[in-house]
Design a protein around this motif. Sequence first.
Motif, short mmCIF file in Angstrom:
data_model
loop_
_atom_site.label_atom_id
_atom_site.label_comp_id
_atom_site.label_asym_id
_atom_site.label_seq_id
_atom_site.Cartn_x
_atom_site.Cartn_y
_atom_site.Cartn_z
N ARG A 1 45.68 45.46 48.43
CA ARG A 1 46.27 46.70 47.94
C ARG A 1 45.16 47.71 47.72
O ARG A 1 43.98 47.37 47.75
CB ARG A 1 47.04 46.45 46.64
CG ARG A 1 48.31 45.64 46.84
CD ARG A 1 49.06 45.55 45.54
NE ARG A 1 50.38 44.95 45.76
CZ ARG A 1 51.39 45.14 44.95
NH1 ARG A 1 51.27 45.91 43.88
NH2 ARG A 1 52.55 44.57 45.20
N GLU A 2 45.54 48.95 47.47
CA GLU A 2 44.54 50.02 47.24
C GLU A 2 43.62 49.68 46.08
O GLU A 2 42.43 49.89 46.15
CB GLU A 2 45.23 51.36 46.99
CG GLU A 2 45.78 52.00 48.25
CD GLU A 2 44.71 52.39 49.24
OE1 GLU A 2 43.62 52.85 48.83
OE2 GLU A 2 44.95 52.21 50.44
N GLU A 3 44.21 49.19 44.99
CA GLU A 3 43.41 48.88 43.81
C GLU A 3 42.71 47.55 43.99
O GLU A 3 43.34 46.53 44.32
CB GLU A 3 44.33 48.82 42.58
CG GLU A 3 43.58 48.62 41.29
CD GLU A 3 44.52 48.62 40.08
OE1 GLU A 3 44.12 48.04 39.07
OE2 GLU A 3 45.61 49.20 40.17
N GLU A 4 41.41 47.53 43.80
CA GLU A 4 40.65 46.28 43.96
C GLU A 4 41.16 45.24 42.97
O GLU A 4 41.50 45.55 41.84
CB GLU A 4 39.16 46.55 43.72
CG GLU A 4 38.31 45.36 44.06
CD GLU A 4 36.83 45.68 44.12
OE1 GLU A 4 36.05 44.73 44.20
OE2 GLU A 4 36.46 46.87 44.07
N GLY A 5 41.24 44.01 43.43
CA GLY A 5 41.74 42.93 42.58
C GLY A 5 43.24 42.78 42.63
O GLY A 5 43.81 42.09 41.79
N GLU A 6 43.88 43.41 43.60
CA GLU A 6 45.34 43.30 43.77
C GLU A 6 45.59 42.93 45.24
O GLU A 6 45.17 43.66 46.14
CB GLU A 6 46.04 44.61 43.44
CG GLU A 6 45.83 45.10 42.03
CD GLU A 6 46.58 44.29 41.00
OE1 GLU A 6 47.70 43.82 41.28
OE2 GLU A 6 46.03 44.09 39.90
N VAL A 7 46.28 41.81 45.47
CA VAL A 7 46.51 41.32 46.82
C VAL A 7 47.94 40.82 46.96
O VAL A 7 48.48 40.18 46.06
CB VAL A 7 45.54 40.15 47.14
CG1 VAL A 7 45.82 39.53 48.49
CG2 VAL A 7 44.10 40.59 47.05
N ASP A 8 48.55 41.15 48.09
CA ASP A 8 49.85 40.57 48.45
C ASP A 8 49.59 39.43 49.42
O ASP A 8 48.74 39.54 50.32
CB ASP A 8 50.75 41.62 49.12
CG ASP A 8 51.17 42.70 48.14
OD1 ASP A 8 51.44 42.37 46.97
OD2 ASP A 8 51.23 43.88 48.55
#
Length: 172
Positions: free
Chosen positions: A87-94
Amino acid sequence: MAQWKLSVEDRLEIQDLYTRYAWGLDLGDEDLIRSVFAQDGWFDHLWQGRVQGHDAILENMRSLWTDRQHWWYGRQHIQNNHLFTEREEEGEVDVRLWFQILQYNVEYNTNFVFGIGTRSDHLTKKEGRWLFQSLHVNAWNAFDQVPWKGPVVMKGRPKYQMPPVAEHAQRG
């Protein structure tokens, strides 16, 4: 598209997260299950629906482990083919993945495939470790549950109902 990329270390930590989830889920280990979800994380499953927070998630797990133990005991959730989208924000993943559920039947002393499907999960890195922010199970139990992207050209099975057995055939 995200401006950052998952490191090899992050991928291994995420693999460990999925492993801890499967071991906790399949062996009724509350501590492991609690350790893989964010405090405000949620779980969405075919039979339970969506539940949020550690207490609600554990309550639902306990229901699976005890109320349905005759068909839960001896399961192994296999999770594979992880597809990561940062995702755009680091530390966020789908993460999308395939799953298979293998089952040991204690009454018949046999093994079988209980179910298959896909998952769509959102992971977040909080306090230095990866956790499930959300976990969504898509069990393939109907034709329209398969997330097929190509054209569907096959026809469904014919709907045929057998007539009742004739009385003379029943006497044999």
